[in-house]
Motif scaffolding. Structure first.
Motif, PDB file in Angstrom:
ATOM      1  N   ALA A   1      -3.498   1.799  -3.191  1.00 21.46           N
ATOM      2  CA  ALA A   1      -4.062   3.115  -3.471  1.00 21.46           C
ATOM      3  C   ALA A   1      -2.913   4.010  -3.917  1.00 21.46           C
ATOM      4  CB  ALA A   1      -4.728   3.686  -2.225  1.00 21.46           C
ATOM      5  N   ILE A   2      -3.154   4.768  -4.967  1.00 25.84           N
ATOM      6  CA  ILE A   2      -2.173   5.738  -5.442  1.00 25.84           C
ATOM      7  C   ILE A   2      -2.472   7.055  -4.737  1.00 25.84           C
ATOM      8  CG2 ILE A   2      -1.293   7.002  -7.438  1.00 25.84           C
ATOM      9  CD1 ILE A   2      -2.336   4.613  -9.163  1.00 25.84           C
ATOM     10  N   LEU A   3      -1.517   7.533  -3.949  1.00 24.34           N
ATOM     11  CA  LEU A   3      -1.681   8.783  -3.228  1.00 24.34           C
ATOM     12  C   LEU A   3      -0.878   9.875  -3.930  1.00 24.34           C
ATOM     13  CD1 LEU A   3      -1.193   7.428   0.398  1.00 24.34           C
ATOM     14  CD2 LEU A   3      -3.345   7.945  -0.735  1.00 24.34           C
ATOM     15  N   PHE A   4      -1.573  10.923  -4.348  1.00 23.91           N
ATOM     16  CA  PHE A   4      -0.948  12.084  -4.981  1.00 23.91           C
ATOM     17  C   PHE A   4      -1.171  13.257  -4.032  1.00 23.91           C
ATOM     18  CE2 PHE A   4      -1.286  15.698  -8.057  1.00 23.91           C
ATOM     19  CZ  PHE A   4       0.032  15.680  -8.492  1.00 23.91           C
ATOM     20  N   ASN A   5      -0.081  13.770  -3.474  1.00 23.26           N
ATOM     21  CA  ASN A   5      -0.173  14.821  -2.460  1.00 23.26           C
ATOM     22  C   ASN A   5      -1.145  14.428  -1.342  1.00 23.26           C
ATOM     23  OD1 ASN A   5       1.718  16.510  -3.734  1.00 23.26           O
ATOM     24  ND2 ASN A   5       0.139  17.279  -5.110  1.00 23.26           N
ATOM     25  N   GLY A   6      -1.083  13.159  -0.948  1.00 28.54           N
ATOM     26  CA  GLY A   6      -1.871  12.658   0.174  1.00 28.54           C
ATOM     27  C   GLY A   6      -3.292  12.242  -0.146  1.00 28.54           C
ATOM     28  N   GLU A   7      -3.738  12.426  -1.373  1.00 25.43           N
ATOM     29  CA  GLU A   7      -5.106  12.105  -1.758  1.00 25.43           C
ATOM     30  C   GLU A   7      -5.118  10.886  -2.678  1.00 25.43           C
ATOM     31  OE1 GLU A   7      -8.981  14.275  -3.808  1.00 25.43           O
ATOM     32  OE2 GLU A   7      -7.001  15.149  -4.111  1.00 25.43           O
TER      33      GLU A   7
ATOM     34  N   ASP B   1       8.006   9.481  -4.590  1.00 28.57           N
ATOM     35  CA  ASP B   1       8.699  10.770  -4.623  1.00 28.57           C
ATOM     36  C   ASP B   1       7.959  11.720  -3.694  1.00 28.57           C
ATOM     37  OD1 ASP B   1       6.486  11.794  -6.143  1.00 28.57           O
ATOM     38  OD2 ASP B   1       7.474  11.273  -8.019  1.00 28.57           O
ATOM     39  N   ASN B   2       8.247  13.008  -3.770  1.00 26.46           N
ATOM     40  CA  ASN B   2       7.616  13.965  -2.862  1.00 26.46           C
ATOM     41  C   ASN B   2       6.113  14.095  -3.054  1.00 26.46           C
ATOM     42  OD1 ASN B   2       9.988  14.575  -1.522  1.00 26.46           O
ATOM     43  ND2 ASN B   2      10.512  16.227  -2.939  1.00 26.46           N
ATOM     44  N   GLU B   3       5.603  13.748  -4.232  1.00 27.14           N
ATOM     45  CA  GLU B   3       4.172  13.859  -4.505  1.00 27.14           C
ATOM     46  C   GLU B   3       3.433  12.539  -4.398  1.00 27.14           C
ATOM     47  OE1 GLU B   3       3.605  17.340  -7.770  1.00 27.14           O
ATOM     48  OE2 GLU B   3       4.348  15.418  -8.548  1.00 27.14           O
TER      49      GLU B   3
END
Length: 181
Positions: free
Chosen positions: A70-76, A7-9
């Protein structure tokens, strides 16, 4: 290269050696939190251990045996999720995941597990996905329960965690069940 936008995040990407410093930092900063339910923390004490995990995972991915993302949340990078085992002969996959302690409570892992289930059943055309969690790990157990997985049973003394055995609850989702959701 495996990259999957959720999604977006959120998105998932195949881990590579460039991710090792961040994944090790996240592991180290969440060590006591993660140690309650994950058995590998005592074997991940330096950056090289994380690099070795990534190298092994990349080899297993190339052979179609696993997928460590890797789980990316807002690119991190905030955690790791994927398939601890993919069994093409039986058309099954086993989801595993962990999240840094500062990122819990945001619905991240439920969205990740949903995306992995979709990917396994829709893209890989597998028949079944399983998630296993320690009986006492309420947070981890809530994820398959929220997604409508069926509780299939309990494996007694399934895992040795730092001198104590824990039972695992097995949750399963069949392709035809998932398509009805």
């Amino acid at each position: 290269m495996f990259i999957h936008k959720i999604d977006n995040e959120l998105s998932l990407k195949l881990v590579d050696l460039g991710d090792a410093p961040r994944i090790f930092e996240l592991t180290d900063n969440s060590r006591e939190h993660l140690k309650e339910w994950l058995p590998w923390l005592d074997y991940t004490t330096e950056l090289k251990d994380t690099e070795d995990f990534i190298k092994a995972g990349r080899g297993n991915y190339a052979e179609g045996k696993t997928l460590n993302a890797a789980i990316l949340f807002n690119g991190e990078i905030v955690g790791v999720g994927g398939f601890n085992n993919i069994n093409p002969a039986n058309k099954t996959a086993y989801i595993g995941y962990w999240l840094g302690q500062d990122y819990q409570g945001k619905g991240i892992m439920t969205r990740v597990a949903r995306a992995l289930t979709n990917y396994a059943l829709d893209e890989l055309k597998l028949n079944k996905v399983e998630i296993r969690a320690a009986v006492g790990n309420a947070k981890s157990r809530s994820i398959p329960e929220r997604l409508g997985y069926v509780e299939e049973g309990t494996i007694r003394r399934a895992e040795l965690l730092y001198g104590r055995y824990v039972d695992h609850v097995v949750y399963g989702m069949l392709a035809e069940e998932w398509q009805k959701k």
